[in-house]
Design a protein around this motif. Structure first.
Motif, PDB file in Angstrom:
ATOM      1  N   PRO A 122       0.856  -1.410   0.132  1.00  0.00           N
ATOM      2  CA  PRO A 122      -0.033   0.101   0.071  1.00  0.00           C
ATOM      3  C   PRO A 122       0.944   1.243   0.052  1.00  0.00           C
ATOM      4  O   PRO A 122       1.988   1.219   0.395  1.00  0.00           O
ATOM      5  N   GLY A 123       0.273   2.421  -0.279  1.00  0.00           N
ATOM      6  CA  GLY A 123       0.793   3.557   0.002  1.00  0.00           C
ATOM      7  C   GLY A 123       1.753   4.235  -1.208  1.00  0.00           C
ATOM      8  O   GLY A 123       1.675   3.651  -2.192  1.00  0.00           O
ATOM      9  N   GLY A 124       1.630   5.658  -1.134  1.00  0.00           N
ATOM     10  CA  GLY A 124       2.400   6.432  -2.055  1.00  0.00           C
ATOM     11  C   GLY A 124       3.800   6.145  -2.318  1.00  0.00           C
ATOM     12  O   GLY A 124       4.138   6.462  -3.479  1.00  0.00           O
ATOM     13  N   LEU A 125       4.447   5.747  -1.389  1.00  0.00           N
ATOM     14  CA  LEU A 125       5.952   5.735  -1.703  1.00  0.00           C
ATOM     15  C   LEU A 125       6.285   4.562  -2.889  1.00  0.00           C
ATOM     16  O   LEU A 125       6.956   4.985  -3.749  1.00  0.00           O
ATOM     17  N   VAL A 126       5.481   3.411  -2.710  1.00  0.00           N
ATOM     18  CA  VAL A 126       5.735   2.466  -3.709  1.00  0.00           C
ATOM     19  C   VAL A 126       5.387   2.796  -4.869  1.00  0.00           C
ATOM     20  O   VAL A 126       6.113   2.602  -5.992  1.00  0.00           O
ATOM     21  N   PHE A 141       9.669  -1.067  16.401  1.00  0.00           N
ATOM     22  CA  PHE A 141      10.116  -0.258  15.249  1.00  0.00           C
ATOM     23  C   PHE A 141       8.986   0.268  14.292  1.00  0.00           C
ATOM     24  O   PHE A 141       8.699   1.648  14.203  1.00  0.00           O
ATOM     25  N   TYR A 142       8.254  -0.929  13.885  1.00  0.00           N
ATOM     26  CA  TYR A 142       7.263  -0.375  12.728  1.00  0.00           C
ATOM     27  C   TYR A 142       6.004   0.256  13.386  1.00  0.00           C
ATOM     28  O   TYR A 142       5.741   1.661  13.099  1.00  0.00           O
ATOM     29  N   GLU A 143       5.210  -0.470  14.229  1.00  0.00           N
ATOM     30  CA  GLU A 143       4.051   0.148  14.933  1.00  0.00           C
ATOM     31  C   GLU A 143       4.399   1.268  15.797  1.00  0.00           C
ATOM     32  O   GLU A 143       3.808   2.067  15.985  1.00  0.00           O
ATOM     33  N   ILE A 149       6.918   9.237  15.314  1.00  0.00           N
ATOM     34  CA  ILE A 149       7.399  10.025  14.133  1.00  0.00           C
ATOM     35  C   ILE A 149       6.085  10.509  13.383  1.00  0.00           C
ATOM     36  O   ILE A 149       6.098  11.524  12.995  1.00  0.00           O
ATOM     37  N   TRP A 150       5.293   9.452  12.881  1.00  0.00           N
ATOM     38  CA  TRP A 150       4.291   9.594  11.783  1.00  0.00           C
ATOM     39  C   TRP A 150       3.386  10.736  12.541  1.00  0.00           C
ATOM     40  O   TRP A 150       3.052  11.784  12.059  1.00  0.00           O
ATOM     41  N   PRO A 151       2.958  10.711  13.889  1.00  0.00           N
ATOM     42  CA  PRO A 151       2.175  11.698  14.341  1.00  0.00           C
ATOM     43  C   PRO A 151       2.610  13.016  14.537  1.00  0.00           C
ATOM     44  O   PRO A 151       2.165  14.036  14.284  1.00  0.00           O
ATOM     45  N   HIS A 165      14.687   6.018   1.694  1.00  0.00           N
ATOM     46  CA  HIS A 165      13.530   6.516   1.623  1.00  0.00           C
ATOM     47  C   HIS A 165      12.987   6.493   2.889  1.00  0.00           C
ATOM     48  O   HIS A 165      12.717   5.474   3.611  1.00  0.00           O
ATOM     49  N   ASP A 166      12.331   7.587   3.385  1.00  0.00           N
ATOM     50  CA  ASP A 166      11.270   7.996   4.133  1.00  0.00           C
ATOM     51  C   ASP A 166      11.668   7.700   5.585  1.00  0.00           C
ATOM     52  O   ASP A 166      12.832   7.520   6.131  1.00  0.00           O
ATOM     53  N   TYR A 167      10.558   8.211   6.448  1.00  0.00           N
ATOM     54  CA  TYR A 167      10.621   8.385   8.008  1.00  0.00           C
ATOM     55  C   TYR A 167      11.045   7.288   8.889  1.00  0.00           C
ATOM     56  O   TYR A 167      11.717   7.394   9.701  1.00  0.00           O
ATOM     57  N   GLN A 168      11.040   6.071   8.368  1.00  0.00           N
ATOM     58  CA  GLN A 168      11.010   4.782   9.002  1.00  0.00           C
ATOM     59  C   GLN A 168      12.696   4.638   9.121  1.00  0.00           C
ATOM     60  O   GLN A 168      13.050   3.861   9.971  1.00  0.00           O
ATOM     61  N   LEU A 179      12.350  12.138   2.023  1.00  0.00           N
ATOM     62  CA  LEU A 179      11.267  12.016   3.049  1.00  0.00           C
ATOM     63  C   LEU A 179      10.015  12.180   2.207  1.00  0.00           C
ATOM     64  O   LEU A 179       9.782  13.188   1.511  1.00  0.00           O
ATOM     65  N   HIS A 180       9.025  11.304   2.285  1.00  0.00           N
ATOM     66  CA  HIS A 180       7.964  11.329   1.699  1.00  0.00           C
ATOM     67  C   HIS A 180       6.908  11.923   2.309  1.00  0.00           C
ATOM     68  O   HIS A 180       5.438  12.129   1.954  1.00  0.00           O
ATOM     69  N   ILE A 181       7.030  12.179   3.738  1.00  0.00           N
ATOM     70  CA  ILE A 181       6.017  13.007   4.522  1.00  0.00           C
ATOM     71  C   ILE A 181       6.376  14.230   4.847  1.00  0.00           C
ATOM     72  O   ILE A 181       7.810  14.543   4.618  1.00  0.00           O
ATOM     73  N   PRO A 182       5.781  15.005   5.542  1.00  0.00           N
ATOM     74  CA  PRO A 182       6.290  16.491   5.878  1.00  0.00           C
ATOM     75  C   PRO A 182       7.258  16.408   6.862  1.00  0.00           C
ATOM     76  O   PRO A 182       7.392  15.574   7.573  1.00  0.00           O
ATOM     77  N   SER A 202      -5.027  -0.096   6.851  1.00  0.00           N
ATOM     78  CA  SER A 202      -3.635   0.256   7.112  1.00  0.00           C
ATOM     79  C   SER A 202      -3.242   0.111   8.697  1.00  0.00           C
ATOM     80  O   SER A 202      -4.067   0.623   9.577  1.00  0.00           O
ATOM     81  N   ARG A 203      -1.953  -0.431   8.988  1.00  0.00           N
ATOM     82  CA  ARG A 203      -1.379  -0.436  10.288  1.00  0.00           C
ATOM     83  C   ARG A 203      -2.737  -0.532  11.354  1.00  0.00           C
ATOM     84  O   ARG A 203      -2.756   0.027  12.318  1.00  0.00           O
ATOM     85  N   GLU A 204      -3.158  -1.797  11.190  1.00  0.00           N
ATOM     86  CA  GLU A 204      -4.435  -2.235  11.921  1.00  0.00           C
ATOM     87  C   GLU A 204      -4.171  -2.660  13.491  1.00  0.00           C
ATOM     88  O   GLU A 204      -4.837  -2.595  14.010  1.00  0.00           O
TER      89      GLU A 204
HETATM   90  C1  G6P Z   1       2.941   6.421   3.280  1.00  0.00           C
HETATM   91  C2  G6P Z   1       4.339   6.276   3.756  1.00  0.00           C
HETATM   92  C3  G6P Z   1       5.091   5.228   3.373  1.00  0.00           C
HETATM   93  C4  G6P Z   1       4.313   4.110   3.672  1.00  0.00           C
HETATM   94  C5  G6P Z   1       3.034   3.990   3.159  1.00  0.00           C
HETATM   95  C6  G6P Z   1       1.976   2.969   3.931  1.00  0.00           C
HETATM   96  O1  G6P Z   1       2.749   6.738   1.953  1.00  0.00           O
HETATM   97  O2  G6P Z   1       4.935   7.589   3.257  1.00  0.00           O
HETATM   98  O3  G6P Z   1       6.473   5.249   3.967  1.00  0.00           O
HETATM   99  O4  G6P Z   1       4.876   2.684   3.139  1.00  0.00           O
HETATM  100  O5  G6P Z   1       2.307   5.369   3.803  1.00  0.00           O
HETATM  101  O6  G6P Z   1       2.118   2.657   4.855  1.00  0.00           O
HETATM  102  P1  G6P Z   1       2.615   1.300   5.568  1.00  0.00           P
HETATM  103  O7  G6P Z   1       2.696   1.462   6.923  1.00  0.00           O
HETATM  104  O8  G6P Z   1       1.693   0.189   5.271  1.00  0.00           O
HETATM  105  O9  G6P Z   1       4.022   0.964   5.112  1.00  0.00           O
END
Ligand code: G6P
Length: 476
Positions: A30-34, A82-84, A91-93, A136-139, A160-163, A308-310
Motif C-alpha cells: 500500500p501507499g504512495g511511496l511504492v 520499530f514499525y508500529e 514519528i508519524w503523528p 527513503h522515508d521516515y522509518q 522524506l515522503h511525509i512532511p 492500514s496499520r491495523e
Molecule cells: C505512506 C508512507 C510510506 C508507507 C505508506 C504505507 O505513503 O510515506 O512510507 O509505506 O504510507 O504505509 P505502511 O505503514 O503500510 O507501509
C-alpha cells in the motif's frame, strides 16, 4: 551480486501473503511511496532493499516484474517497537502536526536504531564500489549516517515522503539530535516542499550547531549536505493510458449504474489514517443532505478506505469511529437501495482505481496534513475530458501545485460544506478551465521528472570522491 543503484525503503513494492490454501503469494504494497518509486526502479537496473511484511527471517533476494528485490525480515518485536512503535506511533503523528498524540518510549527508540542498522548493513553489503544508495522515508532516517560510516565511498541520497515539521514540534523529540545527524549522513536530503527543507536546515543550525547557507549545510569535516524540495508525482502518462482503455471506461459506466446513475458522485480514496480527514469530510457531505442542498437521489459519496496499520491503537479507534459514523449517516439519511455513503474498507488494483476516478464527478481529498497526496494527482490524470472537480485540503503538499482545485481547510466544516456545494453546482465551463490547468501541471511534472531531478542533483554532489556517476531515470 553488487548494484550501482540501491533503493532502501521500509517496504518492498510487494508484500508476502499466505493464501487460504497455505501457499505463498505476493501482493502490491500500500501507499504512495511504492507507487512513486516503482517506475524509477523499472527504468534502472537497481536493487530494492525492504521489508516484505509479516515476520520471519531474511528471505533470499528474488526478481519480480523485472526488479531485483532484497527482503529484510522482521522479528515480532521489530514490528511492534520499530514499525508500529517508533515509526508509526512516534514519528508519524509528530511529523503530521500532532494530529494524534505521539508517544515517546525508550525501548521503541532502541529498536528503531537496531532495525535502521540492519537496513544500513544490508545496503553496505550490496552497493558496488562508488555506487549510489537512495534511502527513503521516515522509518529509515538513521540509515544515511550509519551507511556513510560503513561505506564512505558511496553517494547517498535521502528522500522524506511525509512532511518535515517546524522546529517548535520537532524539538519535542527526545532523540532530535540523533535524527538530524542520521539524515546528515546523506549528500542530498530531499523533501516534498521548500518549507520542509527550510525547517530542516534551521533545526540543523540551532540544534546541531553546523554552519548553513540557504540550502547547504557545512559539516566540520569539510563535507556539505544539500537540503532541497523535490515535489513527488505520479506516472501521469501511464494513468492516462490506463484510463483510456475500454475495460476502464466500461467499468466506470458500470460503477455509475450500480450506484443508480446519480447526478453527481463524490469520491474519497485514502489509507484509513487519522491524518486524512475522512471523518470530517463525511460529516460535511452528510450535513449538505440534511440541510436539503441535495438528496440521496442526486448524490452519493463513495469512500474507499484502504486498511492500514491495523494493530496500532489509534487506527483501530479511527476504524470504529468511521464505521459508526457511516452507519449513523446512512441510517438517518439513506433510503432503500440508496445509501448516502457507499463505504468500502478494502484496497483495489490500479484498474479499479482508474475506473472510480473516471466515474466520480467530485474528488474529495481533505487531509489535516499530507506530504503530497498522490490520489489527488491520479484523479486529475484520469480526467480525460478535462471535467470533474477536485476539492483539496490546503494542508496537502499537492495544494502548492494544484491551485485550481477548490482549496479547503479541513478543520473548518462549514468551509468544506461551501466548497463541496460549489463543486457540486459548478458549470462545465468552470470545471473545464480548472481541470485543464491542473492536467497541464501534472503532465509536465510527472514522477520521471521528479526522479531525474533528484538523481541529477545527487550525482553532482561533490563529496564522494570515488563515486561513479549514475544514469538519471529514463522515461518509461
Ligand atoms: C505512506 C508512507 C510510506 C508507507 C505508506 C504505507 O505513503 O510515506 O512510507 O509505506 O504510507 O504505509 P505502511 O505503514 O503500510 O507501509
Amino acid at each position: 551480486m553488487s548494484a550501482d543503484l540501491v533503493i532502501v525503503a521500509n517496504r518492498l513494492p510487494v508484500d508476502r501473503v499466505t493464501k487460504p490454501d497455505g501457499s505463498v503469494g505476493w501482493r502490491r504494497s500500500p501507499g504512495g511511496l511504492v507507487t512513486a518509486i516503482e517506475p524509477v526502479m523499472r527504468a534502472n537496473d537497481g536493487s530494492w532493499i525492504g521489508w516484505p511484511g509479516g515476520t520471519g527471517p531474511d528471505l533470499e533476494p528474488f526478481e519480480a516484474d523485472g526488479m531485483h528485490l532484497v527482503p529484510i525480515g522482521m522479528e515480532p518485536e521489530d514490528v511492534s517497537e520499530f514499525y508500529e512503535g517508533f515509526a508509526n506511533g512516534t514519528i508519524w503523528p509528530l511529523y503530521h502536526d500532532l494530529v494524534a498524540k505521539p508517544e515517546f518510549h525508550r525501548e521503541w527508540w532502541d529498536r528503531f536504531v537496531h532495525v535502521n542498522r540492519r537496513f544500513a548493513e544490508k545496503a553496505a553489503g550490496i552497493a558496488s564500489e562508488g555506487g549510489t544508495v537512495w534511502v527513503h522515508d521516515y522509518q529509515l532516517q538513521l540509515v544515511p549516517q550509519m551507511l556513510r560510516e560503513m561505506r564512505p565511498d558511496l553517494r547517498i541520497g535521502f528522500y522524506l515522503h511525509i512532511p518535515f515539521p517546524p522546529a517548535e514540534l520537532f524539538q519535542q523529540l527526545p532523540w532530535r539530535r540523533q535524527i538530524l545527524e542520521g539524515l546528515l549522513g546523506a549528500d542530498l536530503v530531499g523533501f516534498q516542499l521548500p518549507g520542509a527543507a527550510q525547517n530542516f536546515v534551521r533545526l540543523v543550525r540551532q540544534r546541531v550547531g553546523h554552519k548553513t547557507h540557504r540550502d547547504t549545510v557545512y559539516l566540520p569535516d569539510g563535507r556539505t549536505v544539500t537540503a532541497k524540495a523535490f515535489p513527488i508525482s505520479i506516472d501521469a502518462a501511464g494513468f492516462e493510458q490506463l484510463a483510456q482503455t475500454d475495460a476502464v471506461a466500461d467499468r466506470a459506466k458500470a460503477i455509475r449504474e450500480a450506484l443508480g446513475n446519480p447526478r453527481k458522485i463524490f469520491l474519497g480514496i485514502d489509507r484509513l489514517d487519522y491524518t486524512k480527514g475522512i471523518y470530517a469530510r463525511l460529516r460535511a457531505f452528510s450535513e449538505l443532505i440534511r440541510d436539503g442542498h441535495f438528496d440521496v437521489e442526486d448524490a452519493v459519496f463513495v469512500q474507499v478506505a484502504v486498511p492500514s496499520r491495523e494493530q496500532v491503537e489509534q487506527y483501530r479507534i479511527l476504524r470504529d469511529d468511521i464505521d459508526r459514523l457511516v452507519g449513523r449517516i446512512n441510517g438517518a439519511l439513506g433510503r432503500i437501495g440508496k445509501p448516502a455513503i457507499s463505504y468500502l474498507h478494502t484496497s483495489y488494483p490500479r484498474e479499479e482505481m482508474a475506473a472510480l476516478y473516471r466515474a466520480a464527478d467530485i474528488m474529495v481529498v481533505t487531509p489535516y496534513r499530507d506530504g503530497m497526496n498522490l490520489v489527488a494527482k491520479e484523479y486529475v490524470a484520469c480526467r480525460l475530458e478535462d471535467d470533474g472537480a477536485l476539492v483539496l485540503s490546503e494542508f496537502a503538499g499537492a495544494a502548492e501545485e494544484l491551485r485550481q482545485a477548490w482549496l479547503v481547510n479541513p478543520y473548518d466544516i462549514n468551509g468544506m460544506k461551501s466548497a463541496l456545494l460549489e463543486a457540486y453546482e459548478a458549470d462545465d465551463k468552470q470545471l473545464n478551465r480548472r481541470m485543464k490547468a491542473m492536467r497541464k501541471q501534472i503532465r509536465q511534472h510527472d514522477v520521471a521528472a521528479w526522479a531525474d531531478s533528484f538523481m541529477l542533483d545527487l550525482s553532482s554532489a561533490e563529496n564522494s570522491t570515488h563515486a561513479k556517476s549514475v544514469q538519471p531515470a529514463v522515461r518509461s
